[in-house]
Motif scaffolding. Structure first.
Motif, PDB file in Angstrom:
ATOM      1  N   PRO A  72       0.799  -1.235   0.000  1.00 43.85           N
ATOM      2  CA  PRO A  72       0.000   0.000   0.000  1.00 43.85           C
ATOM      3  C   PRO A  72       0.824   1.273   0.000  1.00 43.85           C
ATOM      4  CG  PRO A  72      -0.807  -1.574   1.631  1.00 43.85           C
ATOM      5  CD  PRO A  72       0.494  -2.108   1.141  1.00 43.85           C
ATOM      6  N   ASP A  73       2.062   1.214   0.493  1.00 45.45           N
ATOM      7  CA  ASP A  73       2.911   2.407   0.560  1.00 45.45           C
ATOM      8  C   ASP A  73       3.890   2.519  -0.606  1.00 45.45           C
ATOM      9  OD1 ASP A  73       1.740   3.124   2.981  1.00 45.45           O
ATOM     10  OD2 ASP A  73       3.164   1.938   4.141  1.00 45.45           O
ATOM     11  N   ALA A  74       3.709   1.693  -1.626  1.00 43.79           N
ATOM     12  CA  ALA A  74       4.640   1.701  -2.765  1.00 43.79           C
ATOM     13  C   ALA A  74       4.655   3.055  -3.448  1.00 43.79           C
ATOM     14  CB  ALA A  74       4.241   0.618  -3.765  1.00 43.79           C
ATOM     15  N   ARG A  75       5.824   3.375  -4.031  1.00 43.43           N
ATOM     16  CA  ARG A  75       5.987   4.584  -4.819  1.00 43.43           C
ATOM     17  C   ARG A  75       6.357   4.195  -6.245  1.00 43.43           C
ATOM     18  NH1 ARG A  75       9.740   7.321  -0.239  1.00 43.43           N
ATOM     19  NH2 ARG A  75      10.254   5.121  -0.004  1.00 43.43           N
ATOM     20  N   PHE A  76       6.047   5.072  -7.183  1.00 43.55           N
ATOM     21  CA  PHE A  76       6.167   4.733  -8.597  1.00 43.55           C
ATOM     22  C   PHE A  76       6.847   5.846  -9.374  1.00 43.55           C
ATOM     23  CE2 PHE A  76       2.481   2.671  -6.789  1.00 43.55           C
ATOM     24  CZ  PHE A  76       2.544   1.375  -7.266  1.00 43.55           C
ATOM     25  N   VAL A  77       7.635   5.440 -10.369  1.00 38.84           N
ATOM     26  CA  VAL A  77       8.205   6.368 -11.350  1.00 38.84           C
ATOM     27  C   VAL A  77       7.780   5.859 -12.722  1.00 38.84           C
ATOM     28  CG1 VAL A  77      10.252   7.495 -12.253  1.00 38.84           C
ATOM     29  CG2 VAL A  77      10.213   6.719  -9.866  1.00 38.84           C
ATOM     30  N   HIS A  78       7.117   6.713 -13.498  1.00 44.21           N
ATOM     31  CA  HIS A  78       6.688   6.318 -14.841  1.00 44.21           C
ATOM     32  C   HIS A  78       7.479   7.099 -15.874  1.00 44.21           C
ATOM     33  CE1 HIS A  78       3.990   6.699 -18.452  1.00 44.21           C
ATOM     34  NE2 HIS A  78       4.100   5.389 -18.320  1.00 44.21           N
ATOM     35  N   ILE A  79       8.048   6.387 -16.832  1.00 44.60           N
ATOM     36  CA  ILE A  79       8.812   7.020 -17.903  1.00 44.60           C
ATOM     37  C   ILE A  79       8.117   6.746 -19.228  1.00 44.60           C
ATOM     38  CG2 ILE A  79      10.367   5.015 -18.107  1.00 44.60           C
ATOM     39  CD1 ILE A  79      12.612   7.024 -18.852  1.00 44.60           C
ATOM     40  N   LEU A  95      -3.697   6.691  -6.732  1.00 47.85           N
ATOM     41  CA  LEU A  95      -2.430   7.171  -6.185  1.00 47.85           C
ATOM     42  C   LEU A  95      -2.492   8.641  -5.786  1.00 47.85           C
ATOM     43  CD1 LEU A  95       0.105   5.554  -8.695  1.00 47.85           C
ATOM     44  CD2 LEU A  95      -0.267   4.899  -6.318  1.00 47.85           C
ATOM     45  N   LEU A  96      -1.918   8.950  -4.637  1.00 49.69           N
ATOM     46  CA  LEU A  96      -1.684  10.340  -4.281  1.00 49.69           C
ATOM     47  C   LEU A  96      -0.610  10.902  -5.202  1.00 49.69           C
ATOM     48  CD1 LEU A  96      -1.588   9.989  -0.387  1.00 49.69           C
ATOM     49  CD2 LEU A  96      -3.499  10.820  -1.784  1.00 49.69           C
ATOM     50  N   LYS A  97      -0.638  12.208  -5.432  1.00 54.00           N
ATOM     51  CA  LYS A  97       0.295  12.811  -6.380  1.00 54.00           C
ATOM     52  C   LYS A  97       1.749  12.644  -5.963  1.00 54.00           C
ATOM     53  CE  LYS A  97      -2.870  16.192  -8.383  1.00 54.00           C
ATOM     54  NZ  LYS A  97      -3.146  17.636  -8.635  1.00 54.00           N
ATOM     55  N   ASN A  98       2.009  12.558  -4.650  1.00 53.55           N
ATOM     56  CA  ASN A  98       3.400  12.411  -4.205  1.00 53.55           C
ATOM     57  C   ASN A  98       3.862  10.963  -4.193  1.00 53.55           C
ATOM     58  OD1 ASN A  98       1.955  11.468  -2.024  1.00 53.55           O
ATOM     59  ND2 ASN A  98       3.069  12.669  -0.489  1.00 53.55           N
ATOM     60  N   ARG A  99       3.041  10.061  -4.711  1.00 53.25           N
ATOM     61  CA  ARG A  99       3.426   8.647  -4.795  1.00 53.25           C
ATOM     62  C   ARG A  99       3.839   8.234  -6.201  1.00 53.25           C
ATOM     63  NH1 ARG A  99       1.484   5.456  -0.555  1.00 53.25           N
ATOM     64  NH2 ARG A  99       1.835   6.635   1.365  1.00 53.25           N
ATOM     65  N   ILE A 100       3.703   9.129  -7.171  1.00 54.78           N
ATOM     66  CA  ILE A 100       4.111   8.789  -8.530  1.00 54.78           C
ATOM     67  C   ILE A 100       4.746  10.007  -9.182  1.00 54.78           C
ATOM     68  CG2 ILE A 100       1.785   9.271  -9.458  1.00 54.78           C
ATOM     69  CD1 ILE A 100       2.461   7.009 -11.570  1.00 54.78           C
ATOM     70  N   CYS A 101       5.882   9.780  -9.822  1.00 53.05           N
ATOM     71  CA  CYS A 101       6.610  10.831 -10.534  1.00 53.05           C
ATOM     72  C   CYS A 101       6.735  10.416 -11.996  1.00 53.05           C
ATOM     73  CB  CYS A 101       7.999  11.025  -9.931  1.00 53.05           C
ATOM     74  SG  CYS A 101       8.963  12.350 -10.714  1.00 53.05           S
ATOM     75  N   LYS A 109      14.665  15.441  -9.578  1.00 50.95           N
ATOM     76  CA  LYS A 109      13.208  15.635  -9.589  1.00 50.95           C
ATOM     77  C   LYS A 109      12.495  14.429  -8.983  1.00 50.95           C
ATOM     78  CE  LYS A 109       9.455  15.541 -12.990  1.00 50.95           C
ATOM     79  NZ  LYS A 109       9.134  15.570 -14.448  1.00 50.95           N
ATOM     80  N   ILE A 110      12.931  13.224  -9.340  1.00 49.82           N
ATOM     81  CA  ILE A 110      12.311  12.005  -8.807  1.00 49.82           C
ATOM     82  C   ILE A 110      12.484  11.932  -7.296  1.00 49.82           C
ATOM     83  CG2 ILE A 110      12.496   9.487  -8.762  1.00 49.82           C
ATOM     84  CD1 ILE A 110      13.288   9.671 -11.775  1.00 49.82           C
ATOM     85  N   TYR A 111      13.694  12.170  -6.830  1.00 45.87           N
ATOM     86  CA  TYR A 111      13.971  12.098  -5.395  1.00 45.87           C
ATOM     87  C   TYR A 111      13.141  13.132  -4.634  1.00 45.87           C
ATOM     88  CZ  TYR A 111      17.757   8.659  -5.338  1.00 45.87           C
ATOM     89  OH  TYR A 111      18.481   7.481  -5.394  1.00 45.87           O
ATOM     90  N   ASP A 112      13.063  14.344  -5.161  1.00 48.87           N
ATOM     91  CA  ASP A 112      12.294  15.392  -4.491  1.00 48.87           C
ATOM     92  C   ASP A 112      10.812  15.057  -4.471  1.00 48.87           C
ATOM     93  OD1 ASP A 112      14.566  16.864  -4.016  1.00 48.87           O
ATOM     94  OD2 ASP A 112      14.294  18.216  -5.731  1.00 48.87           O
ATOM     95  N   HIS A 113      10.292  14.618  -5.599  1.00 41.46           N
ATOM     96  CA  HIS A 113       8.859  14.368  -5.719  1.00 41.46           C
ATOM     97  C   HIS A 113       8.402  13.223  -4.818  1.00 41.46           C
ATOM     98  CE1 HIS A 113       5.048  14.800  -7.978  1.00 41.46           C
ATOM     99  NE2 HIS A 113       4.911  13.510  -7.714  1.00 41.46           N
ATOM    100  N   LEU A 114       9.204  12.173  -4.744  1.00 34.63           N
ATOM    101  CA  LEU A 114       8.825  10.994  -3.961  1.00 34.63           C
ATOM    102  C   LEU A 114       9.322  11.056  -2.518  1.00 34.63           C
ATOM    103  CD1 LEU A 114       9.431   8.116  -6.554  1.00 34.63           C
ATOM    104  CD2 LEU A 114       7.310   9.348  -6.073  1.00 34.63           C
ATOM    105  N   GLY A 115      10.064  12.102  -2.173  1.00 30.00           N
ATOM    106  CA  GLY A 115      10.569  12.226  -0.810  1.00 30.00           C
ATOM    107  C   GLY A 115      11.652  11.227  -0.481  1.00 30.00           C
ATOM    108  N   LEU A 116      12.492  10.896  -1.460  1.00 28.13           N
ATOM    109  CA  LEU A 116      13.588   9.958  -1.243  1.00 28.13           C
ATOM    110  C   LEU A 116      14.796  10.697  -0.682  1.00 28.13           C
ATOM    111  CD1 LEU A 116      13.323   7.984  -4.617  1.00 28.13           C
ATOM    112  CD2 LEU A 116      12.308   7.364  -2.410  1.00 28.13           C
ATOM    113  N   ALA A 117      15.454  10.101   0.279  1.00 27.52           N
ATOM    114  CA  ALA A 117      16.578  10.764   0.959  1.00 27.52           C
ATOM    115  C   ALA A 117      17.915  10.390   0.320  1.00 27.52           C
ATOM    116  CB  ALA A 117      16.588  10.377   2.436  1.00 27.52           C
ATOM    117  N   GLY A 118      18.915  11.247   0.533  1.00 25.63           N
ATOM    118  CA  GLY A 118      20.289  10.907   0.202  1.00 25.63           C
ATOM    119  C   GLY A 118      20.738  11.226  -1.191  1.00 25.63           C
ATOM    120  N   PHE A 119      20.076  12.167  -1.884  1.00 29.74           N
ATOM    121  CA  PHE A 119      20.468  12.434  -3.264  1.00 29.74           C
ATOM    122  C   PHE A 119      21.895  12.976  -3.360  1.00 29.74           C
ATOM    123  CE2 PHE A 119      20.830  15.034  -7.089  1.00 29.74           C
ATOM    124  CZ  PHE A 119      20.453  14.105  -8.047  1.00 29.74           C
TER     125      PHE A 119
END
Length: 372
Positions: free
Chosen positions: A230-237, A291-297, A314-324
């Motif tokens: 349920p907490d999965a995040r997605f990147v679509h290209i 999906l919430l907007k912050n769950r898919i970039c 952009k992906i890291y910022d949008h999905l809230g991923l740490a350590g860029f």
């Protein structure tokens, strides 16, 4: 121009080599034991290897079964989505350079999902020769250690995947619904989901990092994935649809010849490419509402190619991923290492084919702003 009829005698890249004997017999039975003569050598090789897979799978389950069942996946996985030949592999490779945040399954693991905990350290070295140094459809580097799409793992574990329709083009039409799992019997969907979760647990058993997963069919399965994670995040290209169609034609004229167990009808290749895109994106656009907007970039292949660092940021910022900041020099080093890579070049599509693609895939042109 459609693909030419030809056959590949090599055993390389045949994902069915990871089946156990019982599962192989099940696949054969579902396809009425029909193997085209040109591929009997391939069927024989799978038959010879499958009992060893059965033994190793039994040993692995006895050795690790309880520990695997007890695994809890606490880090939300990240799924890379996109149509085949849209840049999913390139994006997967780039994000996998973040070896602090992510754990991406490799080629050996996805093709030997029932046994890799027991066999990878030895077998991946002994049989490294079976993996070509480059992928046949695009000349990208490949090895047992390369990040790889995970579709093969639940396929081998549950015998459920639309990819089986490619391997068995004469008798495998019943697998095609397993691209989306929309109209598939509940027990078959449950078998696939159980296999997929088990594979993810096995990957997590000795590695708590977030899973970085990539499989084009997942583009049509957001709803099913959310039922498991349920907490999965997605990147679509996405990519210019004309280029995608051309590249898919090339894929069916190169890589699929290593996958066939039955002789294909080449007159059906183009229509299959068109239909799969339509089915995939009907499901994708329907599932986006979940999906919430912050769950898919969403990113474009062209932007990723032009300025990869900016798109990854952009992906890291949008999905809230740490350590860029720590990841950036690693991915830059990888980009430097592939700076000389040259993409495939294709003969431009004729006007009639372009008109068909523009009509059948009009939503993709319109939604993403590609010129027809």
């Amino acid at each position: 121009m459609k693909p030419k009829l030809k056959h590949r005698w090599s055993l390389q890249q045949n994902f069915l080599m990871g089946l156990t004997f019982g599962h192989w017999m099940q696949v054969l039975a579902e396809n009425r034991f029909r193997i085209s003569p040109a591929y009997l050598h391939r069927a024989a090789a799978i038959t010879l290897v499958s009992p060893l897979n059965s033994l190793n799978a039994f040993i692995e389950r006895k050795r690790y079964g309880a520990a695997i069942d007890a695994v809890e996946i606490t880090q939300p996985p990240v799924f890379i989505l996109g149509h085949w030949r849209s840049g999913t592999t390139h994006l997967h490779d780039l994000m996998a350079q973040d070896d602090v945040l992510f754990h991406a399954p490799n080629t050996f693991q996805v093709t030997n999902p029932l046994t890799f905990l027991t066999t990878e350290s030895t077998v991946s070295k002994l049989f490294a020769w079976m993996i070509p140094a480059k992928r046949p459809m695009d000349n990208m580097p490949m090895s047992f250690q390369s990040p790889q799409e995970d579709e093969f793992a639940p396929l081998i574990m549950s015998q459920r995947s639309a990819y089986l329709a490619v391997s068995f083009p004469q008798t495998g039409q019943h697998y095609e619904d397993e691209l989306t799992f929309r109209d598939v019997a509940p027990d078959k969907v449950a078998a696939w989901k159980s296999a997929f979760v088990t594979f993810c647990k096995k990957l997590t058993l000795n590695d708590p990092r977030a899973l970085l997963l990539k499989s084009p069919p997942h583009t049509a399965r957001i709803k099913t994935i959310l039922q498991m994670f349920p907490d999965a995040r997605f990147v679509h290209i996405h990519r210019d649809p004309y280029r995608v169609f051309q590249s898919q034609r090339h894929f069916f004229d190169t890589a699929t010849w290593f996958m066939y167990m039955q002789r294909p009808n080449l007159d059906e290749i183009d229509e299959g490419i068109l239909q799969r895109h339509e089915i995939m994106y009907d499901a994708y656009f329907e599932d986006l509402a979940l999906l919430l907007k912050n769950r898919i970039c969403e990113v474009t292949f062209d932007a990723l190619e032009t300025d990869p660092i900016a798109q990854l940021s952009k992906i890291y910022d949008h999905l809230g991923l740490a350590g860029f900041d720590a990841y950036r020099p690693k991915v830059q080093a990888h980009l430097n290492s592939i700076a000389g890579y040259k993409k495939n070049s294709f003969t431009p599509l004729d006007d009639a084919t372009k008109a068909v693609v523009a009509d059948r895939w009009s939503r993709s042109f319109d939604v993403w702003g590609y010129p027809k």
